[in-house]
Write a protein that holds these residues in place. Structure first.
Motif, mmCIF file in Angstrom:
data_model
loop_
_atom_site.group_PDB
_atom_site.id
_atom_site.type_symbol
_atom_site.label_atom_id
_atom_site.label_comp_id
_atom_site.label_asym_id
_atom_site.label_seq_id
_atom_site.Cartn_x
_atom_site.Cartn_y
_atom_site.Cartn_z
ATOM 1 N N PRO A 227 5.483 22.554 19.314
ATOM 2 C CA PRO A 227 6.355 23.471 20.061
ATOM 3 C C PRO A 227 6.340 23.255 21.568
ATOM 4 N N THR A 228 5.356 22.516 22.076
ATOM 5 C CA THR A 228 5.272 22.267 23.517
ATOM 6 C C THR A 228 5.880 20.930 23.919
ATOM 7 N N LEU A 229 6.351 20.154 22.973
ATOM 8 C CA LEU A 229 6.783 18.782 23.241
ATOM 9 C C LEU A 229 8.215 18.734 23.781
ATOM 10 N N TYR A 230 8.376 18.060 24.920
ATOM 11 C CA TYR A 230 9.701 17.805 25.495
ATOM 12 C C TYR A 230 9.866 16.300 25.651
ATOM 13 N N ALA B 78 2.818 12.516 28.983
ATOM 14 C CA ALA B 78 2.012 13.145 30.028
ATOM 15 C C ALA B 78 1.606 14.529 29.536
ATOM 16 N N TYR B 79 0.391 14.927 29.905
ATOM 17 C CA TYR B 79 -0.174 16.192 29.448
ATOM 18 C C TYR B 79 -0.162 17.221 30.575
ATOM 19 N N ILE B 80 0.362 18.402 30.296
ATOM 20 C CA ILE B 80 0.314 19.527 31.227
ATOM 21 C C ILE B 80 -0.802 20.456 30.749
ATOM 22 N N GLY C 245 7.833 11.612 27.602
ATOM 23 C CA GLY C 245 7.649 12.933 27.021
ATOM 24 C C GLY C 245 6.466 13.647 27.626
ATOM 25 N N ILE C 246 6.475 14.980 27.540
ATOM 26 C CA ILE C 246 5.347 15.775 28.015
ATOM 27 C C ILE C 246 5.000 16.815 26.954
ATOM 28 N N TYR C 247 3.778 17.307 27.029
ATOM 29 C CA TYR C 247 3.327 18.359 26.121
ATOM 30 C C TYR C 247 2.236 19.148 26.833
ATOM 31 N N GLY C 248 1.892 20.301 26.274
ATOM 32 C CA GLY C 248 0.849 21.124 26.865
ATOM 33 C C GLY C 248 0.059 21.855 25.807
#
Length: 249
Positions: free
Chosen positions: A150-153, A190-192, A111-114
């Motif tokens: 809301p940023t989580l994929y 992982a963080y964007i 997963g990723i988020y920002g």
């Protein structure tokens, strides 16, 4: 890499147009927009049929609440990656989903988020809060940390392995689910370090004192359920919001 973006909506109103337009403007083209409508009566369905994303999968049917609607949308998703885009939110730039696919090029990432900006409901250009998420570390959960939902994929396999949203929650189902995915599911994030989503302020959780109290109770229930802390974690979670009002990109 196909990304399924799920929108659960009922009477989306004027904000829906900016949400849909931000999705249509993405440079990453392999997108499926899964819209789960709860029986809108304000013209939302007409707008979506006339102006929706070219790869929209629209279904209108009753649901028992926001998390039930999201679950139905995720269950219909065909993409490798799944994220949410609420009707009041919009993607912060045309390259957001391209950044998402770049991050998922690493097969070890689940997963990723920002970062997230809260903006005024009346003027989407006026930033009220800036949530700089920072890198994930397991011990941060005890201090009330969570990725901006809301940023989580997530890869679709996360839902298959660790489950969907618990519909017994009315407000904090996102927090409960993220704690489950990060503890029991051992999701690797992982963080964007970029603003991915702008969210209009004034959601369900802070409409009234009763709603804020219910949210705190549900947050505490999730904290205890997933064994990440106690009252101190709840207090830290709420206090962590204060610096966001003074932060700037």
């Amino acid at each position: 890499m196909k990304i399924s973006v799920v929108t659960a909506v009922r009477n989306g109103g004027d904000a829906l147009a900016q949400s849909v337009q931000s999705l249509c403007a993405q440079t990453h083209r392999d997108i499926e927009h899964v819209v789960q409508d709860g029986g809108s009566t304000d013209g939302t369905l007409d707008y979506l049929r006339d102006h929706g994303h070219p790869s929209m999968a629209l279904l209108s049917q009753p649901d028992t609440g926001i998390y039930d609607a999201i679950n139905m949308g995720i269950s219909r998703a065909q993409g490798d990656i799944v994220g949410l885009l609420h009707a009041d939110d919009y993607l912060a730039g045309p390259d957001v989903l391209a950044r998402v696919t770049d991050a998922f090029a690493d097969p070890d990432i689940d997963g990723i988020y920002g970062d997230l900006e809260y903006v005024s409901r009346e003027d989407a250009n006026r930033v009220i809060r800036y949530w700089k998420a920072g890198e994930f570390a397991q011990q941060r959960l005890k201090r009330g940390w969570m990725p901006p939902h809301p940023t989580l994929y997530l890869r679709y396999r996360v839902f298959q392995k660790a489950g969907l949203y618990d519909t017994s929650y009315r407000i904090s189902g996102d927090y409960d689910s993220m704690l489950r995915w990060l503890t029991q599911g051992r999701v690797r994030l992982a963080y964007i370090p970029h603003v991915m989503v702008r969210m209009r302020i004034g959601g369900t959780s802070n409409k009234s004192f009763a709603q804020m109290l219910r949210k705190s109770r549900e947050d505490y229930r999730a904290i205890r359920r997933h064994k990440v802390g106690g009252v101190g974690t709840l207090v830290a979670k709420n206090l962590s919001k204060l610096p966001q009002f003074g932060a700037r990109r």
